[in-house]
Structure formats: structure tokens, C-alpha cells
Design a protein around this motif. Structure first.
Motif, PDB file in Angstrom:
ATOM      1  N   VAL A 190       0.852  -1.203  -0.042  1.00 32.34           N
ATOM      2  CA  VAL A 190       0.082  -0.115  -0.128  1.00 32.34           C
ATOM      3  C   VAL A 190       0.881   1.293   0.065  1.00 32.34           C
ATOM      4  CG1 VAL A 190      -1.951  -1.162   1.308  1.00 32.34           C
ATOM      5  CG2 VAL A 190      -0.198   0.166   2.629  1.00 32.34           C
ATOM      6  N   GLU A 191       0.126   2.244  -0.422  1.00 29.98           N
ATOM      7  CA  GLU A 191       1.082   3.659  -0.647  1.00 29.98           C
ATOM      8  C   GLU A 191       0.711   4.320   0.781  1.00 29.98           C
ATOM      9  OE1 GLU A 191      -0.329   5.566  -3.912  1.00 29.98           O
ATOM     10  OE2 GLU A 191       0.430   4.079  -5.348  1.00 29.98           O
ATOM     11  N   SER A 192      -0.581   4.247   1.235  1.00 27.44           N
ATOM     12  CA  SER A 192      -0.825   4.871   2.469  1.00 27.44           C
ATOM     13  C   SER A 192      -2.263   3.978   3.054  1.00 27.44           C
ATOM     14  CB  SER A 192      -1.230   6.211   2.340  1.00 27.44           C
ATOM     15  OG  SER A 192      -2.431   6.491   1.491  1.00 27.44           O
ATOM     16  N   ILE A 193      -2.205   4.104   4.457  1.00 24.19           N
ATOM     17  CA  ILE A 193      -3.483   3.346   5.052  1.00 24.19           C
ATOM     18  C   ILE A 193      -3.793   4.104   6.359  1.00 24.19           C
ATOM     19  CG2 ILE A 193      -2.058   1.480   6.134  1.00 24.19           C
ATOM     20  CD1 ILE A 193      -4.591  -0.309   5.781  1.00 24.19           C
ATOM     21  N   ASP A 194      -4.955   4.440   6.433  1.00 29.81           N
ATOM     22  CA  ASP A 194      -5.306   5.138   7.665  1.00 29.81           C
ATOM     23  C   ASP A 194      -6.668   4.654   8.161  1.00 29.81           C
ATOM     24  OD1 ASP A 194      -7.213   7.113   6.699  1.00 29.81           O
ATOM     25  OD2 ASP A 194      -5.318   7.604   5.570  1.00 29.81           O
ATOM     26  N   MET A 195      -6.994   4.980   9.217  1.00 31.38           N
ATOM     27  CA  MET A 195      -8.236   4.712  10.073  1.00 31.38           C
ATOM     28  C   MET A 195      -8.669   5.757  11.122  1.00 31.38           C
ATOM     29  SD  MET A 195      -9.056   0.851  11.512  1.00 31.38           S
ATOM     30  CE  MET A 195     -10.511   0.203  11.569  1.00 31.38           C
ATOM     31  N   ASP A 196     -10.014   6.443  10.984  1.00 28.61           N
ATOM     32  CA  ASP A 196     -10.445   7.293  11.990  1.00 28.61           C
ATOM     33  C   ASP A 196     -11.847   7.009  12.280  1.00 28.61           C
ATOM     34  OD1 ASP A 196     -11.668   8.221   9.832  1.00 28.61           O
ATOM     35  OD2 ASP A 196      -9.741   9.785   9.307  1.00 28.61           O
ATOM     36  N   VAL A 197     -12.258   8.054  13.180  1.00 29.86           N
ATOM     37  CA  VAL A 197     -13.555   7.948  13.841  1.00 29.86           C
ATOM     38  C   VAL A 197     -14.013   9.407  13.365  1.00 29.86           C
ATOM     39  CG1 VAL A 197     -15.070   7.440  15.743  1.00 29.86           C
ATOM     40  CG2 VAL A 197     -12.930   6.391  15.614  1.00 29.86           C
ATOM     41  N   THR A 198     -15.455   9.316  12.559  1.00 30.72           N
ATOM     42  CA  THR A 198     -16.122  10.411  12.280  1.00 30.72           C
ATOM     43  C   THR A 198     -17.465  10.582  13.468  1.00 30.72           C
ATOM     44  OG1 THR A 198     -15.610  10.513  10.103  1.00 30.72           O
ATOM     45  CG2 THR A 198     -17.642  11.693  10.823  1.00 30.72           C
ATOM     46  N   THR A 199     -17.296  11.384  14.330  1.00 33.36           N
ATOM     47  CA  THR A 199     -18.388  11.222  15.406  1.00 33.36           C
ATOM     48  C   THR A 199     -19.455  12.036  14.916  1.00 33.36           C
ATOM     49  OG1 THR A 199     -16.645  11.243  17.312  1.00 33.36           O
ATOM     50  CG2 THR A 199     -18.691  11.739  17.895  1.00 33.36           C
ATOM     51  N   LEU A 200     -20.797  11.334  15.000  1.00 34.81           N
ATOM     52  CA  LEU A 200     -21.902  12.222  14.481  1.00 34.81           C
ATOM     53  C   LEU A 200     -23.030  11.779  15.861  1.00 34.81           C
ATOM     54  CD1 LEU A 200     -21.462  10.897  10.725  1.00 34.81           C
ATOM     55  CD2 LEU A 200     -21.172  13.097  11.631  1.00 34.81           C
ATOM     56  N   GLU A 201     -24.057  12.575  15.556  1.00 31.61           N
ATOM     57  CA  GLU A 201     -24.974  12.416  16.473  1.00 31.61           C
ATOM     58  C   GLU A 201     -25.949  11.257  16.114  1.00 31.61           C
ATOM     59  OE1 GLU A 201     -25.122  14.672  19.322  1.00 31.61           O
ATOM     60  OE2 GLU A 201     -23.272  15.325  18.602  1.00 31.61           O
ATOM     61  N   LEU A 202     -26.091  10.992  15.398  1.00 26.70           N
ATOM     62  CA  LEU A 202     -27.268   9.958  15.077  1.00 26.70           C
ATOM     63  C   LEU A 202     -26.521   8.472  14.873  1.00 26.70           C
ATOM     64  CD1 LEU A 202     -29.586  11.574  12.584  1.00 26.70           C
ATOM     65  CD2 LEU A 202     -29.816  11.489  15.117  1.00 26.70           C
ATOM     66  N   GLY A 203     -25.222   8.454  14.940  1.00 29.11           N
ATOM     67  CA  GLY A 203     -24.650   7.253  14.728  1.00 29.11           C
ATOM     68  C   GLY A 203     -23.181   7.501  14.089  1.00 29.11           C
ATOM     69  N   SER A 204     -22.043   7.009  14.612  1.00 26.56           N
ATOM     70  CA  SER A 204     -20.770   7.546  14.360  1.00 26.56           C
ATOM     71  C   SER A 204     -20.339   6.494  13.295  1.00 26.56           C
ATOM     72  CB  SER A 204     -19.791   7.735  15.257  1.00 26.56           C
ATOM     73  OG  SER A 204     -20.235   8.614  16.294  1.00 26.56           O
ATOM     74  N   LEU A 205     -19.387   6.920  12.559  1.00 30.39           N
ATOM     75  CA  LEU A 205     -18.722   6.074  11.556  1.00 30.39           C
ATOM     76  C   LEU A 205     -17.254   5.730  11.687  1.00 30.39           C
ATOM     77  CD1 LEU A 205     -20.607   7.464   8.281  1.00 30.39           C
ATOM     78  CD2 LEU A 205     -20.927   5.237   9.460  1.00 30.39           C
ATOM     79  N   VAL A 206     -16.752   4.697  11.558  1.00 27.75           N
ATOM     80  CA  VAL A 206     -15.284   4.445  11.664  1.00 27.75           C
ATOM     81  C   VAL A 206     -14.940   4.025  10.029  1.00 27.75           C
ATOM     82  CG1 VAL A 206     -13.415   2.695  12.213  1.00 27.75           C
ATOM     83  CG2 VAL A 206     -15.079   3.531  13.669  1.00 27.75           C
ATOM     84  N   MET A 207     -13.753   4.935   9.549  1.00 20.70           N
ATOM     85  CA  MET A 207     -13.637   4.677   8.179  1.00 20.70           C
ATOM     86  C   MET A 207     -12.049   4.306   8.011  1.00 20.70           C
ATOM     87  SD  MET A 207     -14.810   7.237   5.013  1.00 20.70           S
ATOM     88  CE  MET A 207     -16.467   7.220   5.921  1.00 20.70           C
TER      89      MET A 207
END
Length: 429
Positions: A302-319
Motif C-alpha cells: 500500500v502507498e498509504s493506509i489510515d483509519m479514523d472515527v467520524t463522530t456524529l449525533e445519529l450514529g458515528s462512523l469508523v472509516m
């Protein structure tokens, strides 16, 4: 010698928050930073794109643009000129859940800046000529967004896993809806959303007592209250998430993408969000994280790989996003899935747990250094009824240990719980 757990979890001092409720239900939160030379005034409203009704798609972001075209008292461009003349700066941002407008000025100019900010945000002119011109600007912004392959990959992913939920449609909106909007409809949206309990003002930095009194008697306190029986007050549903896997091709995509997204607890569950932050840091933040070390450093696929959390009021997302040569995409997917599955049985070593605690904790600590970031954090939390100390996220981290992360969070981040998008360039057919 490594840092001990006590050092990692030590809670420093930070600005103390004071909460007040205005007579109409609007919130006021202050974070005194006496040594600061500047004061940040940050106006927050529950008026993001998730509150749009059918046919209003994009109106929240469009309204943000129109606010800066002037108020009934301030002509186009006058707000910016006057804020800059005070030695300050301004900006705004529209998200799924909320929108905020902030100014940063020398403390001595904060009362005048407050008058300008509230006048602009609470009484926008929304004149037809400016409306038509700014709509063209927003439509061009959408066209530019559509022309960016990386942005299109992300939006496609959200549509596939979240639609028809509001988090699955673009914050910028849809061209058809924007073309059919008029100033009267935008006034109705502004009147519906920019009301007492929906709004909050956050002040951070060197705060004079005169400024607080000024807020309590300002137009913010005169906003109409919400009505419990108001039919225009949209009730939003919790995030509906679709698991699955799809392959799509995109024009001009420079490298293949493997995108994975998982549903996570909503912003109100701060402990769960803290656990997700720690888990994603262990998996894919920095060279020593598991996925980066294995796929980029060892296998070099891979050239790059990352993972983070988007915090949202109706349900967050991990991407998770991995960029790689097109001919490596299958190997990348296999190895990522293998690493995620191994996280169920592979113990989290003390060193990697401490590293995650340090990285996530430092992110919170650094956010307490500048009035702008302090005001944003305090304003966002207060808007949504979370009257928490600014240092509470550090306390949340101490709830977790390595065993709890492996047993409670890693099972959520498994391939079978995700939506996976394999994105390749149309040029590599």
C-alpha cells in the motif's frame, strides 16, 4: 524507559467551562483563558444538512454562504471588512448535524465583534440578486467536487452504506433542489432552525465580564423559542447502515482504493467513542500501528493506509482507507481482513496500548491550547446537551484497558460488519 500508565493517564488542568441558559433557551458557554491575547466567539446551531426536508437538500450549506452576503444592516462584504479592521478573522462550517460561525479577535474588540456576528447570523438579508449569484457559486462548488475522484469515492461509499439516511447524501446538496430554491424558502429554513434551544454561543480566551452581560442582553436572547407542536421540526432517525461489498470504477482515479466503513455508537456515548479512537489508533495510526506496519512497511503493498472515527449525533462512523497499485488491491483486501480477524485473538501489548493512549490523549491536550479550538469543543458539546468538562475525554480514556478493547471494540471492527468499496480507475479496465 517507557512511560508508565500513571503518566499517560494524568489529567492536566485546563480552561473551566461555565454554562448559562438565556431566557429563550439558547445556551452560553464560556472558557476563560486569562493569558490569551484573543477571544473566540463561536455561534453554533442545530442546522446541518441532516435537518433538511425533502426538496431542501443543500439549503443548510447554501445558507452558510448567504449569511456572509450580508444582513439587513450590513451590506455585502461589510462584515469581513469590519472584522478585519478589528484585527480579527472569521470562518464557518456546515456539517451533517450542525453549522457554526466563528470570529477570533483581540479581546478589546470582542463586544463589537459579537454585535457584528449575531447581526450577520440571526438577520441575514437573503436578497434575490445575491441569492442567484451565490447559488451559481454553490453549483460550481458541486461541479468541482464531482470532478475530484477521491471525493467521489467517499461520497459513493456513504451513499452505498447509509442512504436513504441523511448521512448518505452530500452536505453540498443536489443540483435540482438548489435550482428550485428561493429566498423565501431559505428564510423559512432559517426561521425553523435558528431558534432558541437550537442555538448556542461559545466564548473562549480572555473574556471580560462586560462581554458576558452583553450576550445576555443581545439579539441571541430574543430568538423565538421552539414549539413542541411545531410540525416543521423534523424528527431524525438513528443511522441506518447497510453492510456489504461492491466494486466501482471512477474516472481519473490515480491509485486504487479499498474503503471500509463500520457503524459506531453515536456522539452521546462518549465512552464508546473513546474506545473506538483507541482501537483505530492501534490498528492504523503511525508506522508502529498494526496495519501500517504490516501492509506498508513489511509487505509494501500500500502507498498509504489510515483509519479514523467520524463522530456524529445519529450514529458515528469508523472509516478505513488504503491506497495501493491496482494490481495489489486483492492482496490488500485479504491482508486487511486477516489483520482485523487476528485482532480478536491477538493480545494488545502494553507498549501499543500505551502508545495509543498517548496519541489520543495528546490530541485532546493540544486542543486546549488555543481559544479557537477550545471554543469549538465547548460549543459543540454544549449545543448537544453534553455539559462536560473539557478534560472529560481524558477521563473517558482511562475507562479502557487492553483487554476491554480487544473484547468489546475489536469485534465491532470485523470485515463482516463493514461495508467495503473497491474503487479502481476506469483507465485500468
Amino acid at each position: 524507559m517507557g512511560l508508565c500508565h500513571g503518566t499517560l493517564t494524568a489529567i492536566p488542568s485546563g480552561p473551566v467551562l461555565e454554562h448559562r441558559k438565556l431566557r429563550n433557551g439558547s445556551g452560553l458557554v464560556t472558557a476563560a483563558m486569562p493569558d490569551a491575547a484573543l477571544t473566540c466567539l463561536d455561534f453554533w446551531c442545530r442546522g446541518g444538512s441532516a435537518w433538511e426536508n425533502d426538496g431542501e437538500e443543500g439549503i443548510a450549506h447554501f445558507l452558510e454562504h448567504m449569511v456572509f452576503k450580508g444582513s439587513r444592516r450590513l451590506g455585502p462584504g461589510e462584515f469581513d471588512r469590519r472584522i478585519e479592521a478589528l484585527g480579527g478573522s472569521s470562518n464557518a462550517a456546515t456539517g451533517f448535524d450542525d453549522v457554526h460561525y466563528h470570529v477570533l479577535v483581540p479581546t478589546a474588540q470582542s463586544e463589537e465583534a459579537l454585535d457584528l456576528l449575531l447581526d450577520l447570523v440571526l438577520d441575514p438579508a437573503l436578497e434575490q440578486e445575491s441569492f442567484s449569484m451565490e447559488r451559481d457559486v454553490v453549483l460550481e462548488e458541486i461541479a468541482q467536487y464531482r470532478d475530484q475522484p477521491d471525493d467521489q469515492v467517499l461520497q459513493t461509499l456513504l451513499e452505498l452504506c447509509c442512504a436513504p439516511h441523511c448521512y448518505g447524501r452530500p452536505i453540498l446538496g443536489w443540483e435540482k433542489s438548489l435550482r428550485e430554491m428561493d429566498p423565501a424558502g431559505m428564510r423559512r429554513y432559517h426561521h425553523r432552525r435558528y431558534r432558541g434551544e437550537n442555538c448556542c454561543l461559545s466564548l473562549a480566551g480572555n473574556i471580560r465580564e462586560d462581554l458576558i452581560r452583553h450576550v445576555l442582553n443581545s439579539p441571541l436572547a430574543e430568538l423565538g423559542k421552539l414549539s413542541d407542536t411545531d410540525p416543521s421540526e423534523t424528527t431524525r432517525s438513528a443511522l441506518s447502515f447497510r453492510r456489504g461489498r461492491e466494486c466501482r470504477r471512477f474516472p481519473r482515479l490515480e491509485a486504487a482504493r479499498l474503503m471500509m466503513v463500520w457503524p459506531m455508537a453515536s456522539a452521546n456515548d462518549q465512552l464508546a467513542v473513546a474506545g473506538a479512537d483507541l482501537a483505530t489508533t492501534i490498528l492504523a495510526e503511525g508506522r508502529r500501528s498494526r496495519l501500517v506496519q504490516r501492509l506498508r512497511e513489511e509487505l509494501q503493498i500500500v502507498e498509504s493506509i489510515d483509519m479514523d472515527v467520524t463522530t456524529l449525533e445519529l450514529g458515528s462512523l469508523v472509516m478505513l482507507e488504503a491506497c495501493c497499485p491496482d494490481d495489489q488491491i486483492e492482496c490488500v483486501e485479504v491482508e486487511i481482513n486477516r489483520q482485523l480477524e487476528q485482532s480478536l485473538t491477538s493480545a494488545i501489548e502494553e507498549e501499543e496500548f500505551n502508545r495509543a493512549m498517548q496519541l489520543v490523549g495528546n490530541g485532546h491536550r493540544f486542543s486546549l491550547e488555543a481559544p479557537g479550538s477550545v471554543a469549538a469543543s465547548a460549543g459543540s458539546q454544549t449545543l448537544w446537551g453534553r455539559h462536560r468538562d473539557l478534560l472529560a475525554p481524558l477521563q473517558d480514556l482511562t475507562h479502557w484497558d487492553a483487554t476491554a478493547l480487544r473484547q468489546q471494540v475489536m469485534p465491532l471492527l470485523q470485515p463482516g460488519n463493514s461495508f467495503t468499496l473497491i474503487a479502481r480507475s476506469e483507465d485500468n479496465n
